[in-house]
Design a protein around this motif. Structure first.
Motif, mmCIF file in Angstrom:
data_model
loop_
_atom_site.group_PDB
_atom_site.id
_atom_site.type_symbol
_atom_site.label_atom_id
_atom_site.label_comp_id
_atom_site.label_asym_id
_atom_site.label_seq_id
_atom_site.Cartn_x
_atom_site.Cartn_y
_atom_site.Cartn_z
ATOM 1 N N ILE A 516 0.947 -1.043 -0.022
ATOM 2 C CA ILE A 516 -0.023 0.150 0.149
ATOM 3 C C ILE A 516 0.902 1.213 -0.079
ATOM 4 O O ILE A 516 0.634 2.170 -0.686
ATOM 5 N N VAL A 517 2.059 1.309 0.867
ATOM 6 C CA VAL A 517 2.826 2.476 0.954
ATOM 7 C C VAL A 517 3.361 2.587 -0.268
ATOM 8 O O VAL A 517 3.770 3.680 -0.792
ATOM 9 N N MET A 518 3.728 1.428 -1.004
ATOM 10 C CA MET A 518 4.405 1.747 -2.355
ATOM 11 C C MET A 518 3.441 2.604 -3.347
ATOM 12 O O MET A 518 4.139 3.442 -3.816
ATOM 13 N N PHE A 519 2.348 2.264 -3.428
ATOM 14 C CA PHE A 519 1.258 2.955 -4.122
ATOM 15 C C PHE A 519 1.132 4.537 -3.627
ATOM 16 O O PHE A 519 0.991 5.486 -4.519
ATOM 17 N N VAL A 520 1.118 4.782 -2.329
ATOM 18 C CA VAL A 520 0.966 5.970 -1.652
ATOM 19 C C VAL A 520 2.045 6.990 -2.166
ATOM 20 O O VAL A 520 2.071 8.151 -2.471
ATOM 21 N N ILE A 521 3.263 6.212 -2.100
ATOM 22 C CA ILE A 521 4.488 7.139 -2.554
ATOM 23 C C ILE A 521 4.526 7.827 -3.961
ATOM 24 O O ILE A 521 4.718 8.764 -4.315
ATOM 25 N N ASN A 522 4.286 6.559 -4.663
ATOM 26 C CA ASN A 522 4.207 6.930 -6.420
ATOM 27 C C ASN A 522 3.643 5.675 -6.925
ATOM 28 O O ASN A 522 4.214 4.521 -7.008
#
Length: 932
Positions: A516-522
């Motif tokens: 999820i954090v990967m998609f939040v970052i970029n």
């Protein structure tokens, strides 16, 4: 001169050196010794249970000698210098000094702490997962790559290893450019630029990376010393800021710094997002500051004790750095307003009626900031320098943070890449596997990393690359968490982490959070990362390159792991011996294969009809009784042939049995001794086919076929059962019940690869046995009991086997009681040959016709071994009479060396009148190792 060929030994000696008699004696002694040694290595059978004098080396000593890694002359680091310092330096990056204050301005104190907390949750879960994997055996070099590849296999390991090594190489460029930009800013302020800003960054960055390469190539010891110096500077810079917060100078008030004020804290507590920033965009900017938790694990091969160092160093680093981040966020949010002009003329002279801002209440009017200000949390990235007591020390802290992170990445990338190349996953990179010096330094990897870093430094524009690198790190974290979940869910016997503070479901949540954090970052960088990982995974899967000898991951699914007992049970009809089935099912369920072998003998036509009928009937019975097992009937002329057929043909492909399980032949004294010889020969056949052997004995017996009705299920006849049958029926269901808080006693007398320890461990992982404690009994000498106990405790801790007690039996070789010796002699009397009382021809004829008989010479030759079995039974009754189950090393005699009657008498004497006992002998292939 001695020549060895196979099991033959040839000796050549000059005749002038010895006389003929001396030469003969010397050669005889030498040949006997060498033959013993050669037979030791070339024999496929397990060795006899001990030596003539009955004094064996302890399993602890034998196994430790097998598994102890060689690290002589290598420089190794402890958990502080190797892990704690390295992780702290990587986590305390440039973000701490030049972005944290801006994050507080945008998100406010409350949400900033939440941002830090969310990042910490991800890194803490990953830290726990890393600790679990790192303590699941001896960890070699390769860091994240090694951990993932040994858990999920070469496909995921190869994909992540390559991108993680590349990410670390590019991270060197990122940190060096961050350092160069700070230096250029100082040059710019003093008007001393060399060319222009862009080219100055390239020049300074190139010089810096060359110096860092020199430090790295000089060796890990020099690199570690440099890291210590940089950490000291970084801590001084943090202390400089903290001291500065308590010294609010009037000259700093126009720039928004007033010291700790409740008004400022309240105003800055809530968010004030500007310029289209959101909570998630601010989180994306901060999260790269939380990476770096694998900095210690990345040099796992250079740690003295990675199993201890990685958990302690990583988790403590996360705790310390999180507290510092939170402390500085709260401090800066309590001292500095969001906007300030930097103009002394903004002091309020007259009292304002609509004074609502904190600055206004502190007699400053910054209302003109609506047109844009240069100072305050929202506008100035150098807030920490402004607040600090001595600003140059903050610049030194920035230099320290960037250089230390660059240095750590410059060391990590080659180490990971070298481990990847050693495993030969990408054959084209094999040249980078070579190491130099006593520390096996990857000098070629250093050069490659230097060239990659230099290339990106010369570009000097990393804003596009940065999110990809963060995603590469997060992809590694996700797979580490998933590795723990996968291993725990699969219930692999090899998954025995010494670190217990992890949970498989939390690890799964951690893996999902990382994604999820990967998609939040970029989002597009996340998709690109997934595509790259998938592409590399497909490449390794389909190319199937030659994997190096040291590579031992979970290549196959649940059933294919070496360390799982895959059991072929000689049950006959499965419902005839339910206790045998339930006990084996307890340690194979969900982790191993179980096949019920049924040998049909007699006329072929009738047997084939029975085969087809029984196949459906008994497979339905297994399913109805929730037994995860296969039924395998076979027709053969006798039991031995049938056993050989099953051992060679049972299973499918690599999903095949490796352990033969049989019930103890309780009626051996009443049946034809030829049947007993066939029974014993099954053991030798199993050893020849590289099987382990487990013999299970219940005091009441195993076979309840005579108590069953027409439906092949347990039924009681119309008339009441006699006492013996009632006890037999009760015993047949004892392993279906919860075992309660009792003991599993392990009598580990010989190192057979560890099967004797693995089976009890597997039992304790099951719900019905989880409250049982493992007690370990080993043989030893009276004058070194404490030493042997400590050695065994150390060995078990390295094997990650939990135990409640270790007992060293110093009196194991004491002569047994006279009445027990007399009882043994009475038992074997009907089977003795008594050749000394017969004529030679009669005795020879009897021995030829009845080879199972016990000769007087044999009885005398093996007196020590006979006494040993009797003595062990005495000790078992003394120490293990209340155990739920006993697991003991099976004594094995070489084929043809001991008569069948004497060998069965040994097993009878050893195991009689005891709780359920498993006599176990592995095939000497290690099922318990120090390695993950």
């Amino acid at each position: 001169m001695v020549f060895v060929h196979g099991t033959n030994v040839f000796c050549i000696c000059h005749p002038s050196l010895l006389n003929r008699e001396e030469l003969s004696n010397a050669l005889s002694t030498l040949l006997i010794t060498l033959k013993k040694k050669i037979n030791f290595f070339f024999s496929k059978e397990p060795f006899e249970d001990g030596y003539a004098n009955g004094e064996e080396g302890t399993p602890a000593g034998e196994a430790a000698a097998t598994y102890t890694p060689d690290s002589k002359g290598v420089v190794k680091f402890g958990w502080i210098k190797g892990v704690l310092v390295r992780c702290m330096l990587n986590i305390w990056g440039v973000m701490l000094f030049i972005r944290l204050s801006w994050i507080v301005g945008q998100a406010g104190i409350g949400l900033s702490v939440l941002v830090i907390g969310m990042a910490t949750v991800v890194t803490t879960i990953t830290g726990l997962s890393t600790s679990a994997i790192a303590t699941n055996g001896f960890v070699r070099g390769g860091g994240a790559y090694y951990l993932i590849s040994r858990s999920l296999g070469p496909e995921f390991g190869g994909a992540i290893g390559l991108i993680f090594a590349f990410a670390n190489a590019v991270a060197v460029a990122m940190y060096v450019v961050g350092f160069a930009e700070t230096v250029v800013e100082l040059l710019k302020e003093n008007g001393t630029l060399m060319v222009d800003e862009m080219n100055d960054i390239r020049i300074i960055g190139a010089i810096t990376v060359v110096i860092l390469l020199g430090i790295s190539v000089a060796g890990m010891e020099w690199e570690a010393k440099a890291q210590i110096v940089l950490l000291v500077i970084l801590i001084l810079a943090i202390g400089d800021f903290v001291i500065g917060t308590f010294i609010p100078l009037d000259s700093k008030k126009p720039k928004g710094f007033f010291g700790y004020k409740a008004e400022i804290f309240m105003e800055n507590f809530g968010p004030d997002f500007r310029q289209e920033e959101t909570f998630f965009s601010v989180f994306a900017i901060f999260f790269p500051a939380a990476t770096g938790i694998l900095a210690g694990a990345n040099i796992s091969g250079d740690l003295a004790d990675p199993q201890s160092a990685i958990p302690k160093g990583t988790l403590l680093a996360i705790l310390i750095t999180t507290l510092v981040y939170v402390g500085i966020a709260v401090s800066v949010g309590s001292c500095v307003v969001r906007d300030a002009t930097g103009n002394f003329n903004n002091t309020i002279v007259t009292e304002l009626t609509n004074c609502t801002t904190a600055a206004c209440k502190l007699n400053y009017d910054f209302s003109s900031c609506q047109a844009g200000c240069q100072y305050g949390l929202m506008n100035n990235f150098q807030v920490m320098s402004m607040v600090s007591g001595f600003a140059p020390l903050i610049s030194a802290g920035i230099f320290s943070a960037t250089l230390s992170s660059a240095l750590a990445s410059l060391v990590s990338a080659p180490k990971i890449f070298q481990a990847l190349c050693k495993d030969n996953i990408y054959p084209g990179f094999q040249m980078f596997a070579k190491g130099y010096g006593k520390n096996n330094e990857p000098l070629r990897g250093y050069l490659l990393t230097f060239l990659i870093a230099l290339g990106f430094i010369l570009i000097a524009e990393l804003n596009v690359i940065a999110p990809i690198i963060s995603n590469f790190f997060l992809a590694s974290y996700a797979l580490i968490n998933f590795s723990v979940f996968h291993a725990s869910l699969a219930k692999s016997p090899g998954w025995r982490p010494a670190f217990k503070y992890y949970n498989m479901w939390i690890s799964l949540v951690g893996a999902i959070l990382c994604c999820i954090v990967m998609f939040v970052i970029n989002w597009w960088a996340a998709l690109l990362t997934y595509v790259i990982v998938l592409g590399l995974y497909i490449y390794v899967t389909y190319k199937k390159p030659g994997i190096g000898n040291e590579f031992q991951p979970f290549f196959f699914s649940l059933f294919l792991h070496n360390s799982r007992p895959q059991c072929l049970i000689m049950t006959g009809a499965p419902n005839a011996r339910p206790a045998l089935l339930h006990l084996v099912h307890a340690f194979t369920k969900n982790v191993g294969l179980m096949i019920c072998g049924h040998i049909h003998m007699g006329p072929r036509r009738q047997a084939m009809k029975e085969l087809s009928t029984d196949l459906a009937k008994y497979q339905r019975w297994l399913i109805k009784n929730k037994m995860k097992a296969f039924y395998a009937p076979v027709h053969a002329e006798d039991l031995r042939d049938g056993g050989q057929y099953l051992m060679q043909a049972a299973g499918l492909g690599r999903m095949r049995p490796n352990t033969l399980v049989v019930g103890f032949k309780k009626n051996w004294r009443q049946v034809d001794m030829r049947d007993v010889e066939t029974y014993i020969n099954l053991f030798h056949d199993a050893f020849d086919i590289q099987y382990g052997v487990v013999v299970i004995r219940l005091k009441e017996g195993l076979d309840i076929s005579h108590l069953q009705g027409q439906g092949n299920f347990y039924t009681k006849s119309q008339s009441p059962l006699n006492l013996a049958d009632q006890r037999l029926l009760d015993a047949s269901t004892q392993f279906q019940k919860k075992q309660g808080k009792s003991n599993i006693d392990v009598w580990w007398l010989f190192d057979d690869g560890g099967l004797t320890l693995l089976i009890p461990y597997l039992l304790t992982t099951k719900k019905k046995w989880k409250d049982c404690k493992i007690r370990v009994f080993i043989g030893g000498k009276i004058n070194r009991i404490d030493h042997d106990r400590r050695a065994m405790a150390t060995l078990l801790s390295k094997f990650r086997i939990d135990f409640s007690d270790i007992m060293v039996l110093g009196d194991i070789n004491t002569k047994p009681k006279k009445e027990n010796i007399a009882g043994f002699e009475e038992m074997i009397e009907p089977f003795r040959l008594h050749e000394d009382d017969k004529e030679q021809e009669v005795a020879d004829k009897m021995k030829e016709d009845e080879p199972w008989r016990i000769t007087d010479n044999e009885l005398e030759l093996y007196k020590t071994k006979t006494y040993r079995q009797i003595r062990l039974n005495e000790l078992l009754k003394e120490h293990s009479s209340t155990a739920n189950i006993i697991v003991m090393s099976l004594p094995v005699a070489r084929k043809g060396a001991v008569s069948s009657a004497l060998y069965m008498a040994w097993l009878e004497a050893l195991s009689k009148d005891l709780p359920p006992i498993l006599l176990v002998r592995g095939n000497h292939q290690s099922v318990l190792t120090f390695y993950s």
